[in-house]
Design a protein around this motif. Structure first.
Motif, PDB file in Angstrom:
ATOM      1  N   PRO A  48     -70.731  94.024  88.868  1.00 14.58           N
ATOM      2  CA  PRO A  48     -71.710  95.090  89.102  1.00 14.58           C
ATOM      3  C   PRO A  48     -72.483  94.816  90.390  1.00 14.58           C
ATOM      4  CG  PRO A  48     -72.571  93.529  87.522  1.00 14.58           C
ATOM      5  CD  PRO A  48     -71.146  93.120  87.781  1.00 14.58           C
ATOM      6  N   ASP A  49     -73.089  95.862  90.921  1.00 14.97           N
ATOM      7  CA  ASP A  49     -73.925  95.690  92.112  1.00 14.97           C
ATOM      8  C   ASP A  49     -75.253  95.033  91.757  1.00 14.97           C
ATOM      9  OD1 ASP A  49     -72.197  97.076  94.069  1.00 14.97           O
ATOM     10  OD2 ASP A  49     -72.598  98.810  92.789  1.00 14.97           O
ATOM     11  N   VAL A  50     -75.782  95.392  90.578  1.00  7.69           N
ATOM     12  CA  VAL A  50     -77.087  94.892  90.140  1.00  7.69           C
ATOM     13  C   VAL A  50     -77.010  94.456  88.682  1.00  7.69           C
ATOM     14  CG1 VAL A  50     -79.518  95.493  89.736  1.00  7.69           C
ATOM     15  CG2 VAL A  50     -78.321  96.409  91.736  1.00  7.69           C
ATOM     16  N   VAL A  51     -77.627  93.322  88.382  1.00  9.23           N
ATOM     17  CA  VAL A  51     -77.815  92.901  86.992  1.00  9.23           C
ATOM     18  C   VAL A  51     -79.293  93.082  86.676  1.00  9.23           C
ATOM     19  CG1 VAL A  51     -77.709  91.021  85.329  1.00  9.23           C
ATOM     20  CG2 VAL A  51     -75.925  91.239  87.068  1.00  9.23           C
ATOM     21  N   LEU A  52     -79.596  93.964  85.736  1.00  9.64           N
ATOM     22  CA  LEU A  52     -80.970  94.199  85.290  1.00  9.64           C
ATOM     23  C   LEU A  52     -81.179  93.354  84.046  1.00  9.64           C
ATOM     24  CD1 LEU A  52     -83.655  95.770  85.450  1.00  9.64           C
ATOM     25  CD2 LEU A  52     -82.588  97.553  84.049  1.00  9.64           C
ATOM     26  N   ILE A  53     -81.913  92.266  84.185  1.00 12.89           N
ATOM     27  CA  ILE A  53     -82.023  91.303  83.090  1.00 12.89           C
ATOM     28  C   ILE A  53     -83.444  91.182  82.567  1.00 12.89           C
ATOM     29  CG2 ILE A  53     -82.212  89.414  84.785  1.00 12.89           C
ATOM     30  CD1 ILE A  53     -80.791  87.619  82.709  1.00 12.89           C
ATOM     31  N   ASP A  54     -83.571  91.306  81.250  1.00  9.59           N
ATOM     32  CA  ASP A  54     -84.858  91.126  80.598  1.00  9.59           C
ATOM     33  C   ASP A  54     -85.220  89.651  80.625  1.00  9.59           C
ATOM     34  OD1 ASP A  54     -87.070  91.817  78.673  1.00  9.59           O
ATOM     35  OD2 ASP A  54     -85.877  90.513  77.387  1.00  9.59           O
ATOM     36  N   ALA A  55     -86.479  89.335  80.876  1.00  7.47           N
ATOM     37  CA  ALA A  55     -86.910  87.947  81.024  1.00  7.47           C
ATOM     38  C   ALA A  55     -86.609  87.112  79.789  1.00  7.47           C
ATOM     39  CB  ALA A  55     -88.401  87.892  81.332  1.00  7.47           C
ATOM     40  N   HIS A  56     -86.537  87.745  78.611  1.00  5.12           N
ATOM     41  CA  HIS A  56     -86.312  86.993  77.384  1.00  5.12           C
ATOM     42  C   HIS A  56     -84.916  87.222  76.802  1.00  5.12           C
ATOM     43  CE1 HIS A  56     -90.540  86.186  77.592  1.00  5.12           C
ATOM     44  NE2 HIS A  56     -90.833  87.459  77.522  1.00  5.12           N
ATOM     45  N   ALA A  57     -84.049  87.877  77.565  1.00  6.38           N
ATOM     46  CA  ALA A  57     -82.750  88.254  77.023  1.00  6.38           C
ATOM     47  C   ALA A  57     -81.908  87.066  76.617  1.00  6.38           C
ATOM     48  CB  ALA A  57     -81.983  89.108  78.034  1.00  6.38           C
ATOM     49  N   ARG A  91     -76.687  91.342  92.745  1.00  7.82           N
ATOM     50  CA  ARG A  91     -78.096  91.041  92.924  1.00  7.82           C
ATOM     51  C   ARG A  91     -78.782  91.194  91.575  1.00  7.82           C
ATOM     52  NH1 ARG A  91     -78.781  90.845  98.419  1.00  7.82           N
ATOM     53  NH2 ARG A  91     -77.183  91.911  99.631  1.00  7.82           N
ATOM     54  N   ILE A  92     -79.873  90.466  91.392  1.00 13.97           N
ATOM     55  CA  ILE A  92     -80.513  90.399  90.076  1.00 13.97           C
ATOM     56  C   ILE A  92     -81.934  90.940  90.136  1.00 13.97           C
ATOM     57  CG2 ILE A  92     -81.216  88.874  88.197  1.00 13.97           C
ATOM     58  CD1 ILE A  92     -79.064  86.909  89.196  1.00 13.97           C
ATOM     59  N   LEU A  93     -82.233  91.854  89.220  1.00 15.24           N
ATOM     60  CA  LEU A  93     -83.574  92.410  89.072  1.00 15.24           C
ATOM     61  C   LEU A  93     -84.086  91.995  87.692  1.00 15.24           C
ATOM     62  CD1 LEU A  93     -85.919  94.234  90.001  1.00 15.24           C
ATOM     63  CD2 LEU A  93     -84.659  96.185  89.055  1.00 15.24           C
ATOM     64  N   VAL A  94     -85.166  91.214  87.670  1.00 17.11           N
ATOM     65  CA  VAL A  94     -85.734  90.725  86.415  1.00 17.11           C
ATOM     66  C   VAL A  94     -86.800  91.695  85.926  1.00 17.11           C
ATOM     67  CG1 VAL A  94     -87.014  88.849  85.306  1.00 17.11           C
ATOM     68  CG2 VAL A  94     -85.268  88.326  87.034  1.00 17.11           C
ATOM     69  N   LEU A  95     -86.706  92.062  84.658  1.00 12.05           N
ATOM     70  CA  LEU A  95     -87.666  92.972  84.040  1.00 12.05           C
ATOM     71  C   LEU A  95     -88.436  92.179  82.985  1.00 12.05           C
ATOM     72  CD1 LEU A  95     -88.412  96.035  84.073  1.00 12.05           C
ATOM     73  CD2 LEU A  95     -86.829  96.317  82.161  1.00 12.05           C
ATOM     74  N   ALA A  96     -89.764  92.104  83.125  1.00  8.50           N
ATOM     75  CA  ALA A  96     -90.547  91.266  82.216  1.00  8.50           C
ATOM     76  C   ALA A  96     -91.914  91.863  81.961  1.00  8.50           C
ATOM     77  CB  ALA A  96     -90.696  89.857  82.792  1.00  8.50           C
ATOM     78  N   PRO A  97     -92.526  91.501  80.831  1.00 12.89           N
ATOM     79  CA  PRO A  97     -93.863  92.019  80.525  1.00 12.89           C
ATOM     80  C   PRO A  97     -94.921  91.437  81.444  1.00 12.89           C
ATOM     81  CG  PRO A  97     -93.097  90.534  78.787  1.00 12.89           C
ATOM     82  CD  PRO A  97     -91.999  90.642  79.772  1.00 12.89           C
ATOM     83  N   PRO A  98     -96.023  92.162  81.664  1.00 12.19           N
ATOM     84  CA  PRO A  98     -97.115  91.626  82.475  1.00 12.19           C
ATOM     85  C   PRO A  98     -97.610  90.309  81.879  1.00 12.19           C
ATOM     86  CG  PRO A  98     -97.444  93.960  82.053  1.00 12.19           C
ATOM     87  CD  PRO A  98     -96.307  93.528  81.181  1.00 12.19           C
ATOM     88  N   GLY A  99     -98.059  89.408  82.735  1.00 14.44           N
ATOM     89  CA  GLY A  99     -98.545  88.130  82.267  1.00 14.44           C
ATOM     90  C   GLY A  99     -97.519  87.022  82.334  1.00 14.44           C
ATOM     91  N   HIS A 100     -96.316  87.349  82.834  1.00 14.42           N
ATOM     92  CA  HIS A 100     -95.255  86.346  82.920  1.00 14.42           C
ATOM     93  C   HIS A 100     -94.938  86.012  84.377  1.00 14.42           C
ATOM     94  CE1 HIS A 100     -94.824  87.470  78.739  1.00 14.42           C
ATOM     95  NE2 HIS A 100     -94.004  86.461  78.560  1.00 14.42           N
ATOM     96  N   GLU A 101     -95.987  85.928  85.201  1.00 16.09           N
ATOM     97  CA  GLU A 101     -95.776  85.701  86.625  1.00 16.09           C
ATOM     98  C   GLU A 101     -95.135  84.345  86.922  1.00 16.09           C
ATOM     99  OE1 GLU A 101     -98.750  86.799  85.369  1.00 16.09           O
ATOM    100  OE2 GLU A 101     -98.316  88.895  85.870  1.00 16.09           O
ATOM    101  N   ARG A 102     -95.479  83.327  86.121  1.00 11.18           N
ATOM    102  CA  ARG A 102     -94.873  82.019  86.353  1.00 11.18           C
ATOM    103  C   ARG A 102     -93.371  82.083  86.122  1.00 11.18           C
ATOM    104  NH1 ARG A 102     -97.327  77.199  86.967  1.00 11.18           N
ATOM    105  NH2 ARG A 102     -99.593  77.156  86.992  1.00 11.18           N
TER     106      ARG A 102
END
Length: 233
Positions: A48-57, A91-102
């Motif tokens: 794929p061109d992009v992997v949309l990955i959840d931070a906790h997946a 390329r990877i795009l990480v999707l995560a809830p607010p507060g997980h900046e680290r």
């Protein structure tokens, strides 16, 4: 068409993302999974061109999943020549809830191209996927300052220079890098340095290329590690 692999632990969220991205012009969903290990396999198989990955997946091995997709291991030589690769690694795009900046900072350093908050609007998500596919480093403005604060708190931040010398940057590029490390948006940089927004974008792109960074937050880390900018007391 930009193809997207969805990696999300929640089946309902995967369904929503598949419907949203599948309906967007120019985007297509190549596949989906809840598993980090399966994501690595599908990324290699589907290209794929992009992997949309959840931070906790992928649980505790989430960063390793990002690393393995962003920096695939070279296979052992085959007995016969392999066909040429039709595309570079996704390329990877990480999707995560607010507060997980680290976590976002670590994921970007591991090879992710962008980080987007789960409270982003559908239009913002679609735009981020397109930008990442085009090679742009994506970090939502609302998270920029929080990410910079996370960089400042890293124990690895040091004043010694990295492998890349600051001399590779022009004077104006240094000005822009300091502004980026200060948390300014492109619009703010353009206004304060009296240059066009498109020029700012060009400078940021050149900076990322010269220092070997894939994302804006990595440029922030470089600014601190090289001693160009110093952590606040």
């Amino acid at each position: 068409m930009v193809s997207v692999l969805i990696v999300n632990a929640q089946s309902l969220q995967r369904l929503g993302l598949r419907m949203l991205l599948g309906a967007a012009p120019g985007l297509t969903v190549a596949g989906e999974t809840a598993s980090g290990a399966e994501a690595v396999r599908l990324a290699r198989a589907l290209r794929p061109d992009v992997v949309l990955i959840d931070a906790h997946a992928s649980g505790a091995d989430g960063l390793e999943t990002v690393r393995r997709i962003a920096h695939p291991a070279h296979p052992s030589p085959a007995p016969r020549p392999a066909p040429p690769s039709p595309a570079p690694h996704p390329r990877i795009l990480v999707l995560a809830p607010p507060g997980h900046e680290r976590h976002a900072y670590a994921a970007l350093r591991a090879g992710a191209t962008g980080f987007l908050s789960e409270d982003a609007t559908p239009d913002e998500l679609i735009a981020a996927v397109r930008d990442v596919a085009a090679g742009e480093a994506v970090i939502t403005p609302a998270l920029t300052q929080a990410l910079i604060d996370a960089v400042r708190r890293q124990d690895t931040v040091r004043t010694a220079g990295r492998d890349v010398d600051l001399d590779t940057l022009t004077g104006r590029e240094r000005d822009v890098l300091v502004a980026v490390a200060s948390g300014w948006s492109n619009a703010e940089i353009a206004s304060r340095l009296s240059i066009a927004p498109t020029t700012v974008k060009s400078h940021v792109s050149h900076i990322l290329t010269k220092i070997g960074a894939r994302a804006r937050v990595q440029a922030v880390a470089f600014a601190y590690e090289s001693g160009l900018v110093h952590p606040a007391a």
